[in-house]
Design an enzyme around this catalytic site. Structure first.
Site, PDB file in Angstrom:
ATOM      1  N   LYS A   1     -22.443 -19.847  54.487  1.00 20.08           N
ATOM      2  CA  LYS A   1     -22.014 -18.881  53.460  1.00 20.08           C
ATOM      3  C   LYS A   1     -21.705 -19.640  52.173  1.00 20.08           C
ATOM      4  CE  LYS A   1     -18.133 -15.914  52.276  1.00 20.08           C
ATOM      5  NZ  LYS A   1     -16.829 -15.356  52.638  1.00 20.08           N
TER       6      LYS A   1
ATOM      7  N   VAL B   1       3.834  -8.720  76.780  1.00 20.68           N
ATOM      8  CA  VAL B   1       5.266  -8.900  76.526  1.00 20.68           C
ATOM      9  C   VAL B   1       5.887  -7.510  76.405  1.00 20.68           C
ATOM     10  CG1 VAL B   1       6.975  -9.728  74.853  1.00 20.68           C
ATOM     11  CG2 VAL B   1       4.948 -11.116  75.361  1.00 20.68           C
TER      12      VAL B   1
HETATM   13  C1  LIG Z   1     -11.089  -4.735  58.735  1.00 16.39           C
HETATM   14  C2  LIG Z   1     -10.747  -6.183  58.790  1.00 16.39           C
HETATM   15  C3  LIG Z   1     -11.694  -7.124  58.424  1.00 16.39           C
HETATM   16  C4  LIG Z   1     -11.367  -8.486  58.424  1.00 16.39           C
HETATM   17  N1  LIG Z   1     -12.279  -9.406  57.992  1.00 16.39           N
HETATM   18  C5  LIG Z   1     -11.919 -10.701  57.864  1.00 16.39           C
HETATM   19  C6  LIG Z   1     -12.805 -11.669  57.379  1.00 16.39           C
HETATM   20  O1  LIG Z   1     -13.966 -11.385  57.089  1.00 16.39           O
HETATM   21  N2  LIG Z   1     -12.356 -12.937  57.242  1.00 16.39           N
HETATM   22  C7  LIG Z   1     -11.094 -13.306  57.576  1.00 16.39           C
HETATM   23  O2  LIG Z   1     -10.701 -14.465  57.384  1.00 16.39           O
HETATM   24  N3  LIG Z   1     -10.256 -12.404  58.130  1.00 16.39           N
HETATM   25  C8  LIG Z   1     -10.627 -11.136  58.260  1.00 16.39           C
HETATM   26  N4  LIG Z   1      -9.749 -10.232  58.795  1.00 16.39           N
HETATM   27  C9  LIG Z   1      -8.481 -10.693  59.313  1.00 16.39           C
HETATM   28  C10 LIG Z   1      -8.721 -11.313  60.685  1.00 16.39           C
HETATM   29  O3  LIG Z   1      -9.334 -10.378  61.539  1.00 16.39           O
HETATM   30  C11 LIG Z   1      -7.416 -11.760  61.293  1.00 16.39           C
HETATM   31  O4  LIG Z   1      -6.699 -12.524  60.364  1.00 16.39           O
HETATM   32  C12 LIG Z   1      -7.673 -12.616  62.498  1.00 16.39           C
HETATM   33  O5  LIG Z   1      -8.493 -11.960  63.396  1.00 16.39           O
HETATM   34  C13 LIG Z   1      -6.396 -12.989  63.176  1.00 16.39           C
HETATM   35  O6  LIG Z   1      -5.828 -11.927  63.855  1.00 16.39           O
HETATM   36  P1  LIG Z   1      -4.582 -12.229  64.753  1.00 16.39           P
HETATM   37  O7  LIG Z   1      -4.921 -13.305  65.700  1.00 16.39           O
HETATM   38  O8  LIG Z   1      -3.406 -12.433  63.865  1.00 16.39           O
HETATM   39  O9  LIG Z   1      -4.350 -10.850  65.497  1.00 16.39           O
HETATM   40  P2  LIG Z   1      -5.183 -10.169  66.697  1.00 16.39           P
HETATM   41  O10 LIG Z   1      -6.606 -10.509  66.677  1.00 16.39           O
HETATM   42  O11 LIG Z   1      -4.820  -8.715  66.638  1.00 16.39           O
HETATM   43  O12 LIG Z   1      -4.577 -10.798  68.003  1.00 16.39           O
HETATM   44  C14 LIG Z   1      -3.314 -10.392  68.484  1.00 16.39           C
HETATM   45  C15 LIG Z   1      -3.109 -10.989  69.858  1.00 16.39           C
HETATM   46  O13 LIG Z   1      -1.793 -10.677  70.282  1.00 16.39           O
HETATM   47  C16 LIG Z   1      -1.856 -10.149  71.584  1.00 16.39           C
HETATM   48  N5  LIG Z   1      -0.705  -9.257  71.770  1.00 16.39           N
HETATM   49  C17 LIG Z   1      -0.279  -8.268  70.961  1.00 16.39           C
HETATM   50  N6  LIG Z   1       0.800  -7.676  71.469  1.00 16.39           N
HETATM   51  C18 LIG Z   1       1.071  -8.318  72.622  1.00 16.39           C
HETATM   52  C19 LIG Z   1       2.053  -8.179  73.636  1.00 16.39           C
HETATM   53  N7  LIG Z   1       2.998  -7.226  73.563  1.00 16.39           N
HETATM   54  N8  LIG Z   1       2.003  -9.002  74.691  1.00 16.39           N
HETATM   55  C20 LIG Z   1       1.062  -9.968  74.801  1.00 16.39           C
HETATM   56  N9  LIG Z   1       0.107 -10.148  73.884  1.00 16.39           N
HETATM   57  C21 LIG Z   1       0.113  -9.333  72.814  1.00 16.39           C
HETATM   58  C22 LIG Z   1      -3.194  -9.456  71.670  1.00 16.39           C
HETATM   59  O14 LIG Z   1      -3.605  -9.285  72.991  1.00 16.39           O
HETATM   60  C23 LIG Z   1      -4.050 -10.460  70.916  1.00 16.39           C
HETATM   61  O15 LIG Z   1      -4.425 -11.501  71.783  1.00 16.39           O
HETATM   62  C24 LIG Z   1     -10.082  -8.890  58.831  1.00 16.39           C
HETATM   63  C25 LIG Z   1      -9.156  -7.931  59.263  1.00 16.39           C
HETATM   64  C26 LIG Z   1      -9.473  -6.594  59.241  1.00 16.39           C
HETATM   65  C27 LIG Z   1      -8.451  -5.583  59.691  1.00 16.39           C
END
Ligand SMILES: Cc1cc2nc3c(=O)[nH]c(=O)nc-3n(C[C@H](O)[C@H](O)[C@H](O)COP(=O)(O)OP(=O)(O)OC[C@H]3O[C@@H](n4cnc5c(N)ncnc54)[C@H](O)[C@@H]3O)c2cc1C
Length: 515
Positions: free
Chosen positions: A80, A187
């Site tokens: 990219k 959790v």
């Molecule tokens: C529409 C959209 C498009 C995006 N596009 C981009 C992009 O192009 N580039 C970029 O850099 N970022 C992008 N992002 C952001 C990116 O998707 C996130 O920053 C990244 O995926 C990290 O997510 P996360 O790990 O914080 O959360 P998540 O992927 O939601 O993971 C959360 C984790 O916590 C766990 N969990 C939650 N609650 C509990 C519980 N009670 N007990 C045990 N486990 C739990 C879940 O099982 C999961 O494993 C985008 C976001 C959105 C919404």
């Protein structure tokens, strides 16, 4: 002293943020006697989007000793060189915000001032012709940049489009090899000490997992940082009004573009992200201006290849947690905040939080100065990105839809108003230290969206008209020749996918070696 050391680190969440955090902590803290446990719930799953990255991810992988060719194969990655924005300034417009520079600084003055002088004389071409990554991306070319600062091939950088789920799986293996223990389960309760610090979490199975330090990577839920610690959230949706997305992957169809597409719609924008095995598609929108059904229909009617999965709807509130680090808990990833994906900044913000966390890694006293500094730096990072994103929405002449009327007329943060005023008055891009988006990025969006200054830096007047014309022609020709030498992106991918050697060193820079 020994008793003050943190021994048990617990990470909640196994999305991109959870596994990036686990991998980096396991790598950087491997000589210390920390036990790292990561809890994730397959039943809850991950957000399942996040495929476009910034060049800084290369640096993250490099510091972890991850081989880039192996990483690309494991994540079905493509290269990219920037993002193409269509229909943002007005319908029919398109520009590429490149991971790279425009022209070159001459006598200490940024190139765009020279360009402006010609532009005011009615001469010269679009500024796009003076940026190698823009010209190359538009021609669907790609080649590794070079480190020799004298070469035009040092004026850009590159990132990837990746399958984020595959990246998390890859990092899971990496982390488990370094001793991270993964616990499957949800959790359901969180226990706190008298001082409010978290002492343990309880899973649905009844298992209790204790720790000294907790990292909340639980996504939008913010299981620890919000549900337990009630840290609070700064809501920025009055400036960044999109609050929903619908995403759907499709089979590959058409060219493997070396850039992300961000196409403005009546109440938001669509993305198109080419991976090696499929295309990621999505529509980010504001629910006050369009229904879910219409947003989905818009997405479906614009997908080229056959759908691979049903459309998935997501809801979010743009903003950030009031404190990313609260007591003995740090929120990383979506639990810490979310700035919509227009400039692919979320994984970068995860990476920065991880690196700052390691830099300020605490002992059990949770030294206030370190915590405050971490929070200050993360706030600064979020603010930099926020204002740059707002610019995309606000700097529009579109008046064909109520959403764009709102964005055009909305009040904007004072700092951004000041930046825009300075650019309008004299073409000056406000400089700052730290955080994303330096001069080339601001220039790309300002000029790409019709924010044209009324004056340029008078220091460019040392050149005569004919010297200026000659210089501009030379730069244009240099870039043209360089782009001609570059192979097509898909050809380069085939030829280099398995090659570890010859890859440039990664830098914490959006633009390449010179910035
Ligand atoms: C529409 C959209 C498009 C995006 N596009 C981009 C992009 O192009 N580039 C970029 O850099 N970022 C992008 N992002 C952001 C990116 O998707 C996130 O920053 C990244 O995926 C990290 O997510 P996360 O790990 O914080 O959360 P998540 O992927 O939601 O993971 C959360 C984790 O916590 C766990 N969990 C939650 N609650 C509990 C519980 N009670 N007990 C045990 N486990 C739990 C879940 O099982 C999961 O494993 C985008 C976001 C959105 C919404």
């Amino acid at each position: 002293m020994q008793e003050e050391q943190i021994k048990q680190i617990v990470i909640i969440g196994g999305g991109t943020s959870g596994w990036m955090t686990a991998a980096a902590l396991a790598h950087f803290l491997k000589n210390k006697s920390y036990a790292i446990t990561l809890i994730e719930s397959e039943a809850i799953g991950t957000v399942g989007v996040g495929e476009a990255t910034l060049p800084h991810l290369r640096f993250f992988n490099q510091t972890l000793g991850i081989d880039e060719a192996e990483f690309m194969a494991a994540t079905n990655a493509t290269y990219k060189m920037g993002i193409e924005f269509s229909n943002w300034g007005k319908m029919g417009d398109a520009y590429i915000h490149p991971f790279g520079e425009y022209g070159r600084e001459i006598n200490g003055v940024a190139f765009h001032h020279y360009w402006l002088r010609q532009h005011f004389q009615g001469l010269g071409k679009s500024i796009d012709y003076y940026s190698l990554p823009v010209v190359a991306a538009a021609q669907q070319k790609f080649m590794f940049p070079m480190s020799d600062e004298r070469s035009v091939f040092s004026t850009y950088s590159y990132a990837f489009h990746i399958d984020a789920g595959m990246y998390a799986s890859y990092l899971r293996k990496y982390s488990e090899n370094l001793g991270v223990v993964r616990e499957e389960g949800k959790v359901v309760a969180v226990n706190q000490r008298d001082n409010g610090e978290i002492s343990s979490v309880q899973l649905e199975t009844g298992a209790v997992i204790g720790g000294d330090f907790f990292i909340d990577c639980s996504g939008f839920r913010g299981v620890l940082i919000e549900q337990t610690l009630k840290t609070g959230y700064e809501n920025w949706s009055h400036w960044l009004p999109c609050n929903r997305a619908v995403a759907a992957p499709s089979e590959l169809d058409g060219a493997l573009l070396p850039y992300t597409k961000a196409i403005a719609q009546v109440a938001g924008w669509r993305w198109r992200i080419p991976l090696r095995h499929r295309t990621g598609n999505g529509h980010v929108y504001c629910s006050e201006f369009i229904t879910d059904q219409d947003a989905c229909d818009t997405l479906m009617s614009n997908i080229d290849g056959k759908l691979i999965a049903d459309p998935k709807f997501l809801q979010f509130t743009t903003g950030k947690r009031k404190k990313a680090w609260n007591k003995n808990c740090v929120a990383i990833g979506l639990s810490g905040g979310f700035l919509e994906p227009l400039e692919s900044t979320s994984i970068y913000l995860i990476q920065i939080a991880i690196m700052k966390l390691i830099e300020f890694f605490p002992d059990k006293k949770f030294d206030l100065a370190g915590v405050d500094e971490f929070n200050r730096l993360m706030d600064m990072e979020y603010l930099r990105v926020r204002d740059f994103l707002i610019l995309h929405y606000h700097a529009t002449q579109r008046n064909d839809a109520p959403f764009w009327d709102y964005c055009r007329n909305m009040s904007i943060p004072d700092e951004l108003a000041h930046k825009m005023a300075l650019f309008r008055e004299r073409g000056h891009v406000v400089e700052y230290q730290g955080g994303l988006f330096l001069e080339p990025s601001w220039v790309a969006v300002y000029l790409g969206q019709g924010v044209v200054p009324s004056a340029y830096d008078p220091r460019v007047n040392w050149m005569t008209n004919s010297q200026l014309e000659k210089t501009m022609l030379e730069i244009e020709a240099l870039i043209d020749r360089a782009a001609m030498q570059m192979p097509a992106h898909h050809v380069f991918l085939e030829q280099h996918q398995a090659k570890t050697n010859g890859r440039p060193r990664a830098l914490m820079s959006l633009y390449g070696g010179r910035q």
